[in-house]
Write a protein that holds these residues in place. Structure first.
Motif, PDB file in Angstrom:
ATOM      1  N   HIS A  80       0.870  -1.187   0.000  1.00 11.66           N
ATOM      2  CA  HIS A  80       0.000   0.000   0.000  1.00 11.66           C
ATOM      3  C   HIS A  80       0.901   1.229   0.000  1.00 11.66           C
ATOM      4  CE1 HIS A  80      -3.628  -2.338   1.512  1.00 11.66           C
ATOM      5  NE2 HIS A  80      -2.637  -3.167   1.836  1.00 11.66           N
ATOM      6  N   GLN A  83       0.549   4.064   2.697  1.00 14.19           N
ATOM      7  CA  GLN A  83       0.803   3.727   4.098  1.00 14.19           C
ATOM      8  C   GLN A  83       2.273   3.836   4.483  1.00 14.19           C
ATOM      9  OE1 GLN A  83      -1.024  -0.112   4.872  1.00 14.19           O
ATOM     10  NE2 GLN A  83      -3.004   0.559   4.088  1.00 14.19           N
ATOM     11  N   LEU A  94      -5.114  -5.894  13.356  1.00 11.50           N
ATOM     12  CA  LEU A  94      -5.509  -5.355  12.045  1.00 11.50           C
ATOM     13  C   LEU A  94      -6.651  -4.335  12.091  1.00 11.50           C
ATOM     14  CD1 LEU A  94      -5.471  -5.327   8.911  1.00 11.50           C
ATOM     15  CD2 LEU A  94      -7.076  -7.248   9.010  1.00 11.50           C
ATOM     16  N   TRP A  97      -5.864  -1.189  13.925  1.00 11.81           N
ATOM     17  CA  TRP A  97      -4.803  -0.490  13.173  1.00 11.81           C
ATOM     18  C   TRP A  97      -5.402   0.250  11.977  1.00 11.81           C
ATOM     19  CZ3 TRP A  97      -3.115  -1.810   8.132  1.00 11.81           C
ATOM     20  CH2 TRP A  97      -1.907  -1.240   7.720  1.00 11.81           C
ATOM     21  N   ARG A 205     -11.266  -3.217  -1.346  1.00 12.79           N
ATOM     22  CA  ARG A 205     -10.277  -3.266  -0.258  1.00 12.79           C
ATOM     23  C   ARG A 205     -10.262  -4.618   0.448  1.00 12.79           C
ATOM     24  NH1 ARG A 205      -8.093   1.356   2.619  1.00 12.79           N
ATOM     25  NH2 ARG A 205      -6.350   0.325   3.630  1.00 12.79           N
ATOM     26  N   PHE A 206     -11.389  -4.989   1.011  1.00 13.43           N
ATOM     27  CA  PHE A 206     -11.644  -6.330   1.545  1.00 13.43           C
ATOM     28  C   PHE A 206     -13.138  -6.431   1.796  1.00 13.43           C
ATOM     29  CE2 PHE A 206     -10.866  -5.934   6.491  1.00 13.43           C
ATOM     30  CZ  PHE A 206     -11.415  -4.664   6.515  1.00 13.43           C
ATOM     31  N   HIS A 233      -7.872  -8.432  -0.008  1.00 14.30           N
ATOM     32  CA  HIS A 233      -7.352  -9.137   1.172  1.00 14.30           C
ATOM     33  C   HIS A 233      -8.245 -10.335   1.473  1.00 14.30           C
ATOM     34  CE1 HIS A 233      -5.751  -5.044   1.597  1.00 14.30           C
ATOM     35  NE2 HIS A 233      -4.742  -5.597   2.247  1.00 14.30           N
ATOM     36  N   GLU A 236      -7.028 -12.638   6.637  1.00 13.57           N
ATOM     37  CA  GLU A 236      -5.784 -12.160   7.249  1.00 13.57           C
ATOM     38  C   GLU A 236      -5.763 -12.429   8.747  1.00 13.57           C
ATOM     39  OE1 GLU A 236      -5.094  -8.123   6.198  1.00 13.57           O
ATOM     40  OE2 GLU A 236      -3.295  -7.904   7.445  1.00 13.57           O
ATOM     41  N   ASP A 323       3.499  -5.708   2.161  1.00 18.78           N
ATOM     42  CA  ASP A 323       2.303  -5.167   2.807  1.00 18.78           C
ATOM     43  C   ASP A 323       2.595  -3.934   3.658  1.00 18.78           C
ATOM     44  OD1 ASP A 323      -0.425  -4.965   3.302  1.00 18.78           O
ATOM     45  OD2 ASP A 323      -0.308  -6.185   5.121  1.00 18.78           O
TER      46      ASP A 323
HETATM   47  N1  GUN Z   1      -7.346  -5.299   5.158  1.00 16.18           N
HETATM   48  C1  GUN Z   1      -8.073  -4.271   4.677  1.00 16.18           C
HETATM   49  N2  GUN Z   1      -7.310  -3.198   4.448  1.00 16.18           N
HETATM   50  C2  GUN Z   1      -6.071  -3.546   4.801  1.00 16.18           C
HETATM   51  C3  GUN Z   1      -4.827  -2.837   4.784  1.00 16.18           C
HETATM   52  O1  GUN Z   1      -4.721  -1.680   4.404  1.00 16.18           O
HETATM   53  N3  GUN Z   1      -3.746  -3.531   5.231  1.00 16.18           N
HETATM   54  C4  GUN Z   1      -3.813  -4.827   5.639  1.00 16.18           C
HETATM   55  N4  GUN Z   1      -2.716  -5.451   6.047  1.00 16.18           N
HETATM   56  N5  GUN Z   1      -4.973  -5.491   5.673  1.00 16.18           N
HETATM   57  C5  GUN Z   1      -6.083  -4.854   5.252  1.00 16.18           C
END
Ligand code: GUN
Ligand code: ZN
Length: 441
Positions: A80, A83, A94, A97, A205-206, A233, A236, A323
Motif C-alpha cells: 500500500h 501507508q 488489524l 490499526w 479493499r476487503f 485481502h 488475514e 504489505d
Molecule cells: N485489510 C483491509 N485493508 C487492509 C490494509 O490496508 N492492510 C492490511 N494489512 N490489511 C487490510
C-alpha cells in the motif's frame, strides 16, 4: 556498433525449476562469473562470462560488479503506497490499526499534491529495495492512482495498481458513493491499463469494507475488462474472518464472498490467506488466483502464520508482499528473513532457493507475468537487482564464513536490507545506484 547494448557482469542466481518441488538446493542455478546482456529493455543474452562475452561486440559497455550477485528484480506482490508514512505504527491488531492509523492517513490523500509526493518517495524506495515490479493499493481517491501511475511511467517500472473500492465500514470521507467507485475505476483503466509497463488492478479493499452491490459491480467491471487484475485481502486475521461471517452469513466461506461476485480467477491476487480453510486453499488453486504471502505484516500485526509449504504443495501460485504499512519495510531481503522466521514458527524450513523464488519467479507466477519477468533468460524483460554480500561489516563477516553459494544467499536474507542492494536495473537501464543515491524530494 553497441547500439544500446549493455552488459552486467557478476555472480548470478537463477533457477532450474521450482525449488518447492524436489530438492530445493538443486533448483538453484549459481553462475560464479555471469554476463547478462540487455538491449531495448530486454535480456538478449545470459551465460558464463567466458562464453557469452565473445558473442557480443568488443566495445559493448559492461558494468562489472566483482563482488555483486545478480538476481532477477524483486517483485512485491502486495503493498500500500499511501501507508509508507505509518509504517511501524504501534500496538494494534488489524482492525484497530485500520481505524486508528490507516484510514486517517489515507484520508490525507484527498490532497493530490500530497499523493504525488508520497508516490515519488515510494517508488524511489522500491528501487532502493531492489524491487522492479509491484502490485500496489492506492487510496479511494482517483488521483492517488493517477499519481502513482504517472511516476511509475517516468521511472519505467512495471506497476500493477488500482484505486481502492470501499463503500461501508470506514470513515465517510473514504467511502465511494452510490456508484461504488466504478466510473472512476473505468476512467483509470482507460487512462493507464496496458500503457507501457502499467497494468490496472480493480481493488475492492476487503469484503468488510464493500457491500454486496459494490463487490458485484467490481466483478462485472473485471469481466468487462479482460487482462486487468483484481487485488484484495483474504483471511488475514481471525477477527476479520468472524466479521465477514457476520456480514455475509449466506456465504459458505470468505473466498466464497469474492467468488460469488466474480472476483476469483487468474489475475486475482489475494493478500495474506493466513487462515484459509483446507477447502478454500484448494478452491484458490482451482480458480487460478495468486496469493501474496506477507510475513512481515503478519508478524507485526500478530495476524498469524501463513502455511506456505501447504499452499505450494496444493499447487498455488505464491508471491511475496511487503504489505507496507502493515509490514515494517519495503526491503524484500528483510521480508524474506521474516518469511524464514514464519516458516520456523510452523516447524518448517525455508531454503534460500525457495525464498528467492518467492520474491522473483513465484511473484511473477502469482501475477501471471512469468513469461516476462522473474527469471534471468533471453527474451525476459531486463529487470535486475545487484546484491552486495559485503554491504555491512556483519554481512561481510558472515559471507566470509558461508559454506557455499546458497548459504551466502541465505546470509543476504538473514542480515541484509536496502544497504545490500548495490544497484537496480529497470528495463535495461540503471535506475538505482547505491553509490550515487539522490536525496529524497
Ligand atoms: N485489510 C483491509 N485493508 C487492509 C490494509 O490496508 N492492510 C492490511 N494489512 N490489511 C487490510
Ligand atoms: Zn494489505
Amino acid at each position: 556498433m553497441t547500439d544500446g547494448l549493455l552488459g552486467l557482469r557478476g555472480q548470478a542466481f537463477t533457477f532450474r525449476h521450482d525449488p518447492f518441488q524436489g530438492e530445493a538446493g538443486e533448483a538453484l542455478l549459481h553462475c560464479p562469473d555471469a554476463l547478462v546482456v540487455m538491449r531495448g529493455g530486454t535480456i538478449i543474452g545470459f551465460g558464463d562470462h567466458a562464453t557469452e562475452r565473445a558473442r557480443h561486440p568488443a566495445d559493448m559497455p559492461v558494468h562489472h560488479y566483482p563482488e555483486g550477485t545478480i538476481s532477477p528484480g524483486f517483485i512485491d506482490a502486495h503493498v500500500h503506497y499511501p501507508q509508507l508514512e505509518i509504517t511501524g505504527a504501534f500496538g494494534e491488531t488489524l482492525l484497530d490499526w485500520l481505524r486508528r492509523y490507516t484510514y486517517p492517513t489515507e484520508a490525507g490523500f484527498a490532497d493530490a499534491a500530497h499523493a504525488a509526493r508520497i508516490a515519488r518517495i515510494f517508488l524511489r524506495e522500491l528501487l532502493r529495495a531492489g524491487t522492479t515490479t509491484a502490485c500496489v493499493y492506492c487510496t479511494v481517491h482517483e488521483h492517488s492512482a493517477d499519481a502513482l501511475f504517472a511516476e511509475a511511467e517516468r521511472l519505467g517500472l512495471r506497476i500493477i495498481a488500482g484505486k481502492v473500492l470501499m463503500d461501508r465500514n470506514a470513515p465517510d470521507e473514504l467511502l465511494d458513493g452510490a456508484d461504488h467507485g466504478i466510473p472512476a475505476t473505468r476512467r483509470l483503466i482507460a487512462r493507464w491499463h496496458g500503457r507501457g509497463r502499467l497494468l490496472y488492478a480493480i481493488t475492492p479493499r476487503f469484503a468488510p469494507a464493500c457491500t454486496d452491490a459494490a463487490l458485484a459491480a467490481a466483478g462485472q467491471l473485471w469481466c468487462d475488462n479482460p487482462g486487468t487484475y483484481v487485488q484484495t485481502h483474504l483471511c488475514e486475521t481471525e477477527a476479520e474472518i468472524a466479521w465477514v461471517r457476520e456480514l455475509f452469513p449466506e456465504s459458505p466461506s470468505y473466498l466464497g464472498v469474492y467468488a460469488r461476485a466474480g472476483l476469483a480467477g487468474p489475475r486475482a491476487v489475494m493478500g495474506h490467506a493466513v487462515h484459509v480453510t483446507e477447502y478454500d486453499l484448494h478452491a484458490l488453486r482451482r480458480s487460478g488466483c495468486g496469493v501474496a504471502h506477507c510475513p512481515s505484516s503478519n508478524l507485526f500485526l500478530g495476524s498469524g502464520l501463513f502455511r506456505l509449504h501447504d499452499a505450494k504443495a496444493a499447487g498455488l501460485r505464491v508471491g511475496l508482499g511487503s504489505d507496507v504499512g502493515g509490514g515494517t519495510g519495503l526491503s524484500t531481503l528483510r521480508t524474506l528473513g521474516d518469511a524464514y522466521k514464519v516458516a520456523r514458527m510452523r516447524g518448517a524450513r525455508l531454503h534460500p532457493a525457495q525464498a528467492l523464488w518467492l520474491a522473483t519467479r513465484g511473484g511473477a507466477e502469482a501475477l501471471r507475468l512469468e513469461n516476462r519477468i522473474g527469471t534471468l533468460a533471453p527474451g525476459m524483460e531486463a529487470d535486475l537487482v545487484v546484491l552486495d554480500p559485503q554491504a555491512t561489516p556483519a554481512l561481510a563477516l558472515r559471507t566470509e564464513a558461508a559454506s557455499d553459494p546458497a548459504d551466502r544467499l541465505f546470509a543476504l536474507m538473514a542480515l541484509g536490507d536496502e544497504r545490500a542492494v548495490r544497484a537496480t536495473y529497470v528495463a535495461g537501464r540503471l535506475a538505482h545506484d547505491r553509490e550515487a543515491a539522490e536525496p529524497h524530494p
